[in-house]
Motif scaffolding. Sequence first.
Motif, PDB file in Angstrom:
ATOM      1  N   ALA A  78       0.823  -1.214   0.000  1.00 21.38           N
ATOM      2  CA  ALA A  78       0.000   0.000   0.000  1.00 21.38           C
ATOM      3  C   ALA A  78       0.855   1.262   0.000  1.00 21.38           C
ATOM      4  CB  ALA A  78      -0.930  -0.007   1.207  1.00 21.38           C
ATOM      5  N   ASN A  79       1.971   1.242   0.750  1.00 21.47           N
ATOM      6  CA  ASN A  79       2.795   2.442   0.905  1.00 21.47           C
ATOM      7  C   ASN A  79       4.264   2.022   1.024  1.00 21.47           C
ATOM      8  OD1 ASN A  79       3.631   5.045   1.347  1.00 21.47           O
ATOM      9  ND2 ASN A  79       3.050   5.063   3.503  1.00 21.47           N
ATOM     10  N   PRO A  80       4.910   1.738  -0.092  1.00 27.20           N
ATOM     11  CA  PRO A  80       6.290   1.216  -0.050  1.00 27.20           C
ATOM     12  C   PRO A  80       7.329   2.303   0.256  1.00 27.20           C
ATOM     13  CG  PRO A  80       5.571   1.411  -2.321  1.00 27.20           C
ATOM     14  CD  PRO A  80       4.404   1.810  -1.468  1.00 27.20           C
ATOM     15  N   THR A  81       7.447   2.648   1.518  1.00 24.93           N
ATOM     16  CA  THR A  81       8.443   3.630   1.935  1.00 24.93           C
ATOM     17  C   THR A  81       9.336   3.024   3.015  1.00 24.93           C
ATOM     18  OG1 THR A  81       7.051   4.552   3.679  1.00 24.93           O
ATOM     19  CG2 THR A  81       6.848   5.544   1.485  1.00 24.93           C
ATOM     20  N   LEU A  82      10.440   3.685   3.255  1.00 27.13           N
ATOM     21  CA  LEU A  82      11.352   3.237   4.308  1.00 27.13           C
ATOM     22  C   LEU A  82      10.692   3.355   5.677  1.00 27.13           C
ATOM     23  CD1 LEU A  82      14.172   2.251   5.068  1.00 27.13           C
ATOM     24  CD2 LEU A  82      14.877   4.636   5.222  1.00 27.13           C
ATOM     25  N   GLY A  83       9.914   4.396   5.880  1.00 28.35           N
ATOM     26  CA  GLY A  83       9.213   4.580   7.150  1.00 28.35           C
ATOM     27  C   GLY A  83       8.255   3.449   7.451  1.00 28.35           C
ATOM     28  N   THR A  84       7.518   3.018   6.445  1.00 29.26           N
ATOM     29  CA  THR A  84       6.594   1.888   6.618  1.00 29.26           C
ATOM     30  C   THR A  84       7.376   0.634   6.973  1.00 29.26           C
ATOM     31  OG1 THR A  84       5.085   2.847   5.000  1.00 29.26           O
ATOM     32  CG2 THR A  84       4.802   0.515   5.503  1.00 29.26           C
ATOM     33  N   PHE A  85       8.479   0.422   6.274  1.00 31.83           N
ATOM     34  CA  PHE A  85       9.297  -0.756   6.549  1.00 31.83           C
ATOM     35  C   PHE A  85       9.837  -0.721   7.972  1.00 31.83           C
ATOM     36  CE2 PHE A  85      13.301  -3.149   6.522  1.00 31.83           C
ATOM     37  CZ  PHE A  85      12.807  -4.378   6.149  1.00 31.83           C
ATOM     38  N   ILE A  86      10.278   0.441   8.429  1.00 33.82           N
ATOM     39  CA  ILE A  86      10.815   0.558   9.791  1.00 33.82           C
ATOM     40  C   ILE A  86       9.709   0.365  10.824  1.00 33.82           C
ATOM     41  CG2 ILE A  86      11.818   2.185  11.447  1.00 33.82           C
ATOM     42  CD1 ILE A  86      13.528   3.249   9.100  1.00 33.82           C
ATOM     43  N   TRP A  87       8.574   1.054  10.647  1.00 35.22           N
ATOM     44  CA  TRP A  87       7.497   0.991  11.638  1.00 35.22           C
ATOM     45  C   TRP A  87       6.893  -0.395  11.770  1.00 35.22           C
ATOM     46  CZ3 TRP A  87       5.842   3.862  15.536  1.00 35.22           C
ATOM     47  CH2 TRP A  87       6.316   5.163  15.607  1.00 35.22           C
ATOM     48  N   TYR A  88       6.798  -1.134  10.691  1.00 29.53           N
ATOM     49  CA  TYR A  88       6.220  -2.473  10.764  1.00 29.53           C
ATOM     50  C   TYR A  88       7.290  -3.569  10.751  1.00 29.53           C
ATOM     51  CZ  TYR A  88       1.577  -0.582  10.391  1.00 29.53           C
ATOM     52  OH  TYR A  88       0.424   0.092  10.656  1.00 29.53           O
ATOM     53  N   GLY A  89       8.453  -3.274  10.196  1.00 28.37           N
ATOM     54  CA  GLY A  89       9.514  -4.271  10.117  1.00 28.37           C
ATOM     55  C   GLY A  89      10.225  -4.512  11.442  1.00 28.37           C
ATOM     56  N   LEU A  90      10.508  -3.434  12.187  1.00 25.12           N
ATOM     57  CA  LEU A  90      11.218  -3.607  13.462  1.00 25.12           C
ATOM     58  C   LEU A  90      10.404  -4.394  14.495  1.00 25.12           C
ATOM     59  CD1 LEU A  90      13.143  -0.229  13.846  1.00 25.12           C
ATOM     60  CD2 LEU A  90      14.007  -2.455  13.151  1.00 25.12           C
ATOM     61  N   PRO A  91       9.107  -4.101  14.686  1.00 31.57           N
ATOM     62  CA  PRO A  91       8.340  -4.950  15.614  1.00 31.57           C
ATOM     63  C   PRO A  91       8.247  -6.405  15.144  1.00 31.57           C
ATOM     64  CG  PRO A  91       7.204  -2.883  15.290  1.00 31.57           C
ATOM     65  CD  PRO A  91       8.325  -2.925  14.292  1.00 31.57           C
ATOM     66  N   THR A  92       8.167  -6.602  13.828  1.00 33.01           N
ATOM     67  CA  THR A  92       8.145  -7.973  13.303  1.00 33.01           C
ATOM     68  C   THR A  92       9.460  -8.671  13.605  1.00 33.01           C
ATOM     69  OG1 THR A  92       6.652  -7.257  11.542  1.00 33.01           O
ATOM     70  CG2 THR A  92       7.789  -9.353  11.222  1.00 33.01           C
ATOM     71  N   LEU A  93      10.559  -7.967  13.445  1.00 35.22           N
ATOM     72  CA  LEU A  93      11.870  -8.517  13.774  1.00 35.22           C
ATOM     73  C   LEU A  93      11.968  -8.837  15.269  1.00 35.22           C
ATOM     74  CD1 LEU A  93      14.673  -9.223  12.667  1.00 35.22           C
ATOM     75  CD2 LEU A  93      15.359  -6.885  13.178  1.00 35.22           C
ATOM     76  N   ALA A  94      11.409  -7.976  16.120  1.00 36.23           N
ATOM     77  CA  ALA A  94      11.418  -8.217  17.565  1.00 36.23           C
ATOM     78  C   ALA A  94      10.667  -9.504  17.905  1.00 36.23           C
ATOM     79  CB  ALA A  94      10.808  -7.034  18.309  1.00 36.23           C
ATOM     80  N   ILE A  95       9.565  -9.757  17.215  1.00 33.63           N
ATOM     81  CA  ILE A  95       8.808 -10.992  17.452  1.00 33.63           C
ATOM     82  C   ILE A  95       9.625 -12.199  17.005  1.00 33.63           C
ATOM     83  CG2 ILE A  95       6.761 -12.313  16.784  1.00 33.63           C
ATOM     84  CD1 ILE A  95       5.383  -9.601  16.381  1.00 33.63           C
ATOM     85  N   LEU A  96      10.212 -12.092  15.827  1.00 32.49           N
ATOM     86  CA  LEU A  96      11.002 -13.214  15.311  1.00 32.49           C
ATOM     87  C   LEU A  96      12.209 -13.510  16.198  1.00 32.49           C
ATOM     88  CD1 LEU A  96      10.830 -12.394  11.499  1.00 32.49           C
ATOM     89  CD2 LEU A  96       9.583 -14.191  12.736  1.00 32.49           C
ATOM     90  N   MET A  97      12.746 -12.463  16.856  1.00 26.95           N
ATOM     91  CA  MET A  97      13.889 -12.642  17.751  1.00 26.95           C
ATOM     92  C   MET A  97      13.443 -12.924  19.194  1.00 26.95           C
ATOM     93  SD  MET A  97      16.412  -9.692  16.298  1.00 26.95           S
ATOM     94  CE  MET A  97      17.654 -10.016  17.518  1.00 26.95           C
ATOM     95  N   ARG A  98      12.131 -12.989  19.417  1.00 23.71           N
ATOM     96  CA  ARG A  98      11.547 -13.309  20.732  1.00 23.71           C
ATOM     97  C   ARG A  98      11.895 -12.272  21.796  1.00 23.71           C
ATOM     98  NH1 ARG A  98      12.582 -19.825  21.036  1.00 23.71           N
ATOM     99  NH2 ARG A  98      11.341 -20.338  19.211  1.00 23.71           N
ATOM    100  N   LYS A  99      11.890 -11.015  21.430  1.00 20.61           N
ATOM    101  CA  LYS A  99      12.154  -9.911  22.362  1.00 20.61           C
ATOM    102  C   LYS A  99      10.816  -9.417  22.906  1.00 20.61           C
ATOM    103  CE  LYS A  99      16.567  -9.743  21.367  1.00 20.61           C
ATOM    104  NZ  LYS A  99      17.586 -10.109  22.287  1.00 20.61           N
ATOM    105  N   THR A 100      10.299 -10.067  23.926  1.00 21.33           N
ATOM    106  CA  THR A 100       8.946  -9.792  24.416  1.00 21.33           C
ATOM    107  C   THR A 100       8.788  -8.391  24.985  1.00 21.33           C
ATOM    108  OG1 THR A 100       9.462 -10.781  26.556  1.00 21.33           O
ATOM    109  CG2 THR A 100       8.455 -12.206  24.894  1.00 21.33           C
ATOM    110  N   ARG A 101       9.859  -7.746  25.374  1.00 24.57           N
ATOM    111  CA  ARG A 101       9.719  -6.404  25.933  1.00 24.57           C
ATOM    112  C   ARG A 101       9.320  -5.372  24.879  1.00 24.57           C
ATOM    113  NH1 ARG A 101      15.737  -6.858  26.586  1.00 24.57           N
ATOM    114  NH2 ARG A 101      16.603  -5.572  24.941  1.00 24.57           N
ATOM    115  N   PHE A 102       9.414  -5.718  23.603  1.00 24.32           N
ATOM    116  CA  PHE A 102       9.030  -4.798  22.532  1.00 24.32           C
ATOM    117  C   PHE A 102       7.654  -5.100  21.945  1.00 24.32           C
ATOM    118  CE2 PHE A 102      13.751  -4.829  22.259  1.00 24.32           C
ATOM    119  CZ  PHE A 102      13.940  -3.532  22.703  1.00 24.32           C
TER     120      PHE A 102
END
Length: 187
Positions: A78-102
Amino acid sequence: MASQIDEKQVRKKAKQLLSDGTTKQETYEQLVDKFAGRETLAKIVKRIPSQKAWEKYGVWNHVLSALMILLLLMMMLANPTLGTFIWYGLPTLAILMRKTRFYFWIAILAGLGTVTIVAVTLSSADSIQIDGIIRISIFFVLLFPAAFLAIWLPKKLTPEPIEKREFYENKYGEKRSRILFKFAEKA
């Protein structure tokens, strides 16, 4: 005698002990004997899910990972920008890395996404087409479970330890107190 705390070393040792199946309480007690700083040790051990918790709730972490990956892909389409990737990519990465505090960021993103979808829907209510309704429905189907899991999972994977104050006399006869931490294993 307990040595000064090196958080990276403690985290590595705690992860090793917990992955071997040691309970959080046993892990904490073993680390207290080796390192100083009971509160810091409790915080480190608390943030690492036990093997038992992963066995019981790990499937829900995979569901949350899948939801966030789908949301990330949809947002990037829908909105291919770096900001979109950061806002949704970093929390996804936190889940994949099992960082529950995020995980709370996912709940915040889901809330913001819901508010945005409602605002866009209300502002263009007379011009919404069937494909827009389908797109909005898909977002809601992904956002609500993601928000629920992001709030619920950390409570199950990394529950807060119970703090209890203990009073004792030291070797000089002085009355002292210290905080003891009790980790309850979720069944």
